[in-house]
Write a protein that holds these residues in place. Structure first.
Motif, short mmCIF file in Angstrom:
data_model
loop_
_atom_site.label_atom_id
_atom_site.label_comp_id
_atom_site.label_asym_id
_atom_site.label_seq_id
_atom_site.Cartn_x
_atom_site.Cartn_y
_atom_site.Cartn_z
N LEU A 98 0.83 -1.21 0.00
CA LEU A 98 0.00 0.00 0.00
C LEU A 98 0.86 1.26 0.00
CD1 LEU A 98 -2.77 -1.06 2.55
CD2 LEU A 98 -3.06 -0.70 0.09
N TRP A 102 0.91 4.04 -2.97
CA TRP A 102 0.68 5.46 -2.64
C TRP A 102 1.85 6.32 -3.09
CZ3 TRP A 102 3.71 8.29 0.92
CH2 TRP A 102 3.28 9.61 1.13
N ILE A 206 0.74 -6.60 -2.23
CA ILE A 206 -0.60 -6.65 -1.66
C ILE A 206 -1.26 -7.99 -2.00
CG2 ILE A 206 -2.92 -5.64 -1.73
CD1 ILE A 206 -1.56 -2.94 -2.36
#
Length: 251
Positions: A98, A102, A206
Motif C-alpha cells: 500500500l 501510494w 498486496i
C-alpha cells in the motif's frame, strides 16, 4: 556442518550462487525505490542517502538472519478473514505494498503535473528532506528484508550461506545504486517506467499478502520486456536526433 565442510561441498556452492542471484533480483525492487527517492534530494546528499539506505538494508537483513526462529514464526497465521489465514508476514507485505502504491502514484502525479508541487516542500531544508527520505527507505527496507530473508530460509538451512549471499547481494546494490540513479535522472521516460514498476511491485506485494501468489518470474519478465522496449525507443530517439543534426550541418 562447519565452514570447512561447506566450502568443500559442491551443493553448498550451488546453493550460494542460486541464493545470490535470487537476492540480487529481489534487491532490484528496493534499489529502484531508493534511486527514485534519493534523486529528489539535493545533489550533495544523494550518494550519502543511498549508502545509508543500503547500509541499513544490510544491517536489517543480517539482524533478521540472527533471529531465524522468529522469522519463521512470521509465516504462522494469526487470524483468518475472507477464507485466508493472515500472518504477520502477510500484514507487513500488505502495508508495504500500500505504501509503494501510494508513493508511486504520488510521484507519477508530480511528474505529470510539476506545477502542482507544493512550494513549501521544495523550499524546505535539505535536512528535513534527507530525514524523510531515510525514514521511507527504512520502511521499505523492512518489507523487502523480511521477504528476502524468508526466501533465503526456504532455499537453504545453512546460516553461513545465507549471510554470504546477503552480503554479496547488498554489495552489488551498493555498487549499482549511483549509476542506476544517474541513468534514471537523465532519462525522464525511465523515471515513469520505474514508477510503473513500483506500482506493479506494490500491487504484487498486496496480492501476496492477501493470499494470491504471483510468481516473481512473471513480474520480472514483464519488467525486463518493458525495459527492453524503452531501450529500443531511446535508441530510436537518439538516431533521429543524430540524423536531424547531420541534416542541419549539411544545410
Amino acid at each position: 556442518m562447519d565452514i570447512a565442510a561447506l566450502v568443500a561441498d559442491p551443493a553448498a556452492w550451488v546453493a550460494l550462487v542460486t541464493l545470490v542471484v535470487m537476492e540480487v533480483v529481489l534487491g532490484i525492487d528496493n534499489l529502484i525505490f531508493i534511486s527514485i527517492l534519493t534523486n529528489k534530494l539535493p545533489a550533495e546528499h544523494r550518494v550519502k542517502a543511498r549508502r545509508i539506505g543500503i547500509g541499513l538494508a544490510l544491517i536489517m537483513r543480517l539482524a533478521l538472519l540472527g533471529t531465524i526462529a522468529w522469522i519463521v514464526q512470521l509465516t504462522t497465521p494469526i487470524f483468518e478473514a475472507f477464507g485466508h489465514g493472515f500472518s504477520w508476514k502477510d500484514l507487513i507485505l500488505i502495508a508495504g505494498g500500500l505504501f509503494l502504491v501510494w508513493k508511486a502514484t504520488k510521484e507519477i502525479h508530480h511528474n505529470v503535473d510539476p506545477a502542482d508541487h507544493n512550494e513549501d516542500f521544495i523550499a524546505s531544508s535539505a535536512t528535513t528532506g534527507f530525514a524523510a527520505a531515510i525514514g521511507q527507505i527504512l520502511l521499505l527496507d523492512l518489507v523487502f528484508s523480511i521477504d528476502s530473508i524468508i526466501t533465503a530460509v526456504g532455499m537453504t538451512e545453512h546460516l553461513p550461506i545465507m549471510v554470504t549471499a546477503v552480503v554479496i547481494a547488498v554489495t552489488v546494490m551498493l555498487v549499482a545504486a549511483t549509476p542506476l540513479a544517474n541513468f534514471i535522472e537523465k532519462n525522464p521516460t525511465i523515471v515513469m517506467l520505474a514508477l510503473a514498476f513500483l506500482l506493479m511491485i506494490g500491487t504484487t506485494l498486496i496480492a501476496d499478502g492477501m493470499g494470491f501468489h504471483v510468481p516473481k518470474g512473471y513480474v520480472y519478465a514483464a519488467m525486463a520486456f518493458s525495459a527492453l522496449v524503452e531501450v529500443l525507443n531511446m535508441l530510436a530517439r537518439n538516431g533521429r536526433r543524430k540524423k536531424k543534426g547531420e541534416q542541419q550541418t549539411l544545410h
